[in-house]
Design a protein around this motif. Structure first.
Motif, PDB file in Angstrom:
ATOM      1  N   CYS A  30       3.445  41.791   3.700  1.00  0.00           N
ATOM      2  CA  CYS A  30       2.141  42.196   3.735  1.00  0.00           C
ATOM      3  C   CYS A  30       1.660  43.138   4.699  1.00  0.00           C
ATOM      4  O   CYS A  30       0.589  42.686   5.585  1.00  0.00           O
ATOM      5  N   GLY A  31       2.325  44.257   5.102  1.00  0.00           N
ATOM      6  CA  GLY A  31       2.026  45.353   6.176  1.00  0.00           C
ATOM      7  C   GLY A  31       1.135  46.229   5.638  1.00  0.00           C
ATOM      8  O   GLY A  31       0.216  46.180   4.679  1.00  0.00           O
ATOM      9  N   SER A  58       6.076  37.069   9.653  1.00  0.00           N
ATOM     10  CA  SER A  58       5.293  36.707  10.639  1.00  0.00           C
ATOM     11  C   SER A  58       3.906  36.167  10.141  1.00  0.00           C
ATOM     12  O   SER A  58       3.166  37.160   9.511  1.00  0.00           O
ATOM     13  N   MET A  91       8.659  45.381   2.148  1.00  0.00           N
ATOM     14  CA  MET A  91       8.878  45.238   3.483  1.00  0.00           C
ATOM     15  C   MET A  91       9.821  46.401   3.900  1.00  0.00           C
ATOM     16  O   MET A  91      10.013  47.360   2.764  1.00  0.00           O
ATOM     17  N   ALA A  99      16.633  40.148   2.996  1.00  0.00           N
ATOM     18  CA  ALA A  99      15.809  39.437   2.696  1.00  0.00           C
ATOM     19  C   ALA A  99      15.973  38.784   1.137  1.00  0.00           C
ATOM     20  O   ALA A  99      15.637  37.506   0.764  1.00  0.00           O
ATOM     21  N   ALA A 117      10.653  50.248  -0.845  1.00  0.00           N
ATOM     22  CA  ALA A 117      11.464  50.801   0.001  1.00  0.00           C
ATOM     23  C   ALA A 117      12.048  52.138  -0.323  1.00  0.00           C
ATOM     24  O   ALA A 117      12.594  52.550  -1.246  1.00  0.00           O
TER      25      ALA A 117
HETATM   26  N1  LIG Z   1       3.431  53.218   5.005  1.00  0.00           N
HETATM   27  C1  LIG Z   1       3.778  54.406   4.331  1.00  0.00           C
HETATM   28  O1  LIG Z   1       3.177  55.361   4.413  1.00  0.00           O
HETATM   29  C2  LIG Z   1       4.898  54.038   3.384  1.00  0.00           C
HETATM   30  C3  LIG Z   1       4.865  55.278   2.215  1.00  0.00           C
HETATM   31  C4  LIG Z   1       5.655  54.975   1.078  1.00  0.00           C
HETATM   32  C5  LIG Z   1       6.700  53.951   1.328  1.00  0.00           C
HETATM   33  N2  LIG Z   1       6.274  52.953   2.094  1.00  0.00           N
HETATM   34  C6  LIG Z   1       7.519  51.960   2.021  1.00  0.00           C
HETATM   35  O2  LIG Z   1       6.598  50.602   1.925  1.00  0.00           O
HETATM   36  C7  LIG Z   1       7.547  49.466   2.598  1.00  0.00           C
HETATM   37  C8  LIG Z   1       6.550  48.917   3.532  1.00  0.00           C
HETATM   38  O3  LIG Z   1       6.206  49.861   4.615  1.00  0.00           O
HETATM   39  P1  LIG Z   1       5.082  49.689   5.792  1.00  0.00           P
HETATM   40  O4  LIG Z   1       4.541  50.840   6.136  1.00  0.00           O
HETATM   41  O5  LIG Z   1       3.936  48.678   4.926  1.00  0.00           O
HETATM   42  O6  LIG Z   1       5.736  48.626   6.796  1.00  0.00           O
HETATM   43  P2  LIG Z   1       5.029  47.343   7.395  1.00  0.00           P
HETATM   44  O7  LIG Z   1       3.596  47.788   7.876  1.00  0.00           O
HETATM   45  O8  LIG Z   1       6.279  47.273   8.672  1.00  0.00           O
HETATM   46  O9  LIG Z   1       5.174  46.018   6.465  1.00  0.00           O
HETATM   47  C9  LIG Z   1       6.476  45.503   6.136  1.00  0.00           C
HETATM   48  C10 LIG Z   1       6.092  43.937   6.419  1.00  0.00           C
HETATM   49  O10 LIG Z   1       7.287  43.386   5.518  1.00  0.00           O
HETATM   50  C11 LIG Z   1       7.385  42.052   6.423  1.00  0.00           C
HETATM   51  N3  LIG Z   1       8.553  41.461   6.228  1.00  0.00           N
HETATM   52  C12 LIG Z   1       9.659  41.899   6.642  1.00  0.00           C
HETATM   53  N4  LIG Z   1      10.761  41.275   6.274  1.00  0.00           N
HETATM   54  C13 LIG Z   1      10.009  40.234   5.466  1.00  0.00           C
HETATM   55  C14 LIG Z   1      10.630  39.003   4.669  1.00  0.00           C
HETATM   56  N5  LIG Z   1      11.863  38.584   4.658  1.00  0.00           N
HETATM   57  N6  LIG Z   1       9.764  38.197   4.189  1.00  0.00           N
HETATM   58  C15 LIG Z   1       8.475  38.657   4.007  1.00  0.00           C
HETATM   59  N7  LIG Z   1       7.780  39.339   4.787  1.00  0.00           N
HETATM   60  C16 LIG Z   1       8.834  40.527   5.528  1.00  0.00           C
HETATM   61  C17 LIG Z   1       6.941  42.419   7.978  1.00  0.00           C
HETATM   62  O11 LIG Z   1       6.336  41.273   8.728  1.00  0.00           O
HETATM   63  P3  LIG Z   1       6.360  41.366  10.250  1.00  0.00           P
HETATM   64  O12 LIG Z   1       5.079  41.332  10.428  1.00  0.00           O
HETATM   65  O13 LIG Z   1       6.917  40.245  10.562  1.00  0.00           O
HETATM   66  O14 LIG Z   1       7.025  42.768  10.766  1.00  0.00           O
HETATM   67  C18 LIG Z   1       5.728  43.479   7.767  1.00  0.00           C
HETATM   68  O15 LIG Z   1       4.503  42.735   7.655  1.00  0.00           O
HETATM   69  C19 LIG Z   1       8.441  50.171   3.153  1.00  0.00           C
HETATM   70  O16 LIG Z   1       9.798  50.008   2.514  1.00  0.00           O
HETATM   71  C20 LIG Z   1       8.315  51.723   3.130  1.00  0.00           C
HETATM   72  O17 LIG Z   1       9.711  52.369   3.163  1.00  0.00           O
HETATM   73  C21 LIG Z   1       5.717  53.063   3.117  1.00  0.00           C
END
Ligand SMILES: NC(=O)c1ccc[n+]([C@@H]2O[C@H](COP(=O)([O-])OP(=O)(O)OC[C@H]3O[C@@H](n4cnc5c(N)ncnc54)[C@H](OP(=O)(O)O)[C@@H]3O)[C@@H](O)[C@H]2O)c1
Length: 291
Positions: A30-31, A58, A91, A99, A117
């Motif tokens: 839930c990021g 977390s 994630m 995971a 992802a």
């Molecule tokens: N942000 C963008 O612009 C964007 C655009 C397109 C695609 N994406 C994709 O979206 C996905 C997420 O990106 P994001 O930017 O949202 O990353 P993020 O903010 O780091 O969020 C990822 C979350 O996943 C949690 N996590 C990791 N392992 C886990 C597990 N085993 N079980 C439950 N939760 C877990 C992390 O927890 P913690 O709090 O412990 O770190 C973190 O809160 C990625 O795959 C990325 O490639 C992102």
């Protein structure tokens, strides 16, 4: 290209598939991106908070968000997968496969799994999940947070029902485009997701040039943002004129704009941009191979 399907911006509520409202969707992770999507759904009332579930590695971040948005927080990802219709893998790509191993047994046949992802092919996800699930790969970009996103997706089944479901679910966040996994999905990733970064880079050059010509940083920033926003809005709202026609309208022969454009063409700005796009595609491929 007959492989691309586009759904319109912000569907009318009456067109929204009401079956959607009965679906339960669970996020693993839930990021930033999960929170952007959840906020978009709640704002557009496409799903209610009682139908949105999330877990996070977390607990602090999730707790704060869940309290604010009143979404459901099951005690484990396994428990959540067992009670939802749709699982969103949200994630980072490097956390994904280890995971999935932990809760792989919880998936059920025909469940919908949506992976956010980057650089992770559907075949890798399907192989890691030990059930015959329907997988969609989704590539949102950050303007989805203001409902101006470009959201690409592809599915492993290419069934119409799954396609319509994804479009109904994500159209409140912007323009939804279906494409095939491969070259078109890579191009969409680079132009829409990385593309936001490329546009910011151009905007920085713009602002710096204005600063060098006497404007303070704040004014130069505002002027730059408004110029990009104005041009984009004009293009968006001029549905009778294409980009070439809009360009012609601001360019008089041997005028000021023409002089600048000629120089851009002499300097082969297009070639530089295309080269950068191709470099980004190559990096996307490298990352896909390493998964
Ligand atoms: N942000 C963008 O612009 C964007 C655009 C397109 C695609 N994406 C994709 O979206 C996905 C997420 O990106 P994001 O930017 O949202 O990353 P993020 O903010 O780091 O969020 C990822 C979350 O996943 C949690 N996590 C990791 N392992 C886990 C597990 N085993 N079980 C439950 N939760 C877990 C992390 O927890 P913690 O709090 O412990 O770190 C973190 O809160 C990625 O795959 C990325 O490639 C992102």
């Amino acid at each position: 290209m007959d492989t691309i399907r586009i759904s319109p911006f912000g569907r009318e509520e009456s067109v929204v598939n009401h079956l959607l409202a009965s679906k339960k969707v669970g996020f693993i992770g839930c990021g930033n991106m999960a929170q952007t999507i959840i906020k978009g759904w709640l704002d557009s009332q496409i799903l209610s908070a009682s139908h949105i579930f999330a877990t996070n590695r977390s607990p602090g971040k999730l707790q704060k968000f869940a309290e604010e948005k009143k979404i459901q927080t099951p005690s484990s990802s396994e428990q959540m997968i067992e009670q939802v219709d749709v699982v969103v893998l949200a994630m980072k790509p490097q956390d994904l496969l280890s995971a999935i191993e932990d809760f792989q047994h919880a998936f059920s046949e025909n469940q919908i799994v949506i992976s956010l992802a980057a650089g992770t092919p559907m075949s890798v996800i399907t192989k890691a999940i030990n059930a015959k699930v329907r997988v969609a790969r989704l590539m949102p970009n950050t303007p989805s947070s203001i409902k101006e996103g470009v959201i690409g997706y592809c599915t492993n089944t290419r069934d119409e029902e799954l396609g319509s479901f994804i479009e109904d679910l994500f159209s409140p966040l912007g323009l939804v485009i279906e494409t095939e996994e491969g070259e078109a999905f890579e191009a969409l990733t680079v132009s829409a997701a990385s593309g936001v970064g490329f546009v910011f880079e151009l905007m920085i050059y713009w602002r710096e040039w204005l600063e060098e010509h006497g404007f303070d940083g704040e004014t130069a920033s505002l002027m730059t943002i408004k110029t990009f926003l104005g041009a984009s809005k004009l293009a968006d709202q001029s549905n009778k004129l294409n980009l070439e026609e809009l360009l012609a309208k601001v360019t008089s022969k041997q005028g000021v704009t023409a002089a600048g454009l000629n120089s851009m063409r002499e300097l082969e700005l297009e070639r530089g941009l295309r080269y950068s796009f191709e470099k980004a595609v190559l990096r996307d491929r490298e990352l896909s191979k390493s998964r």
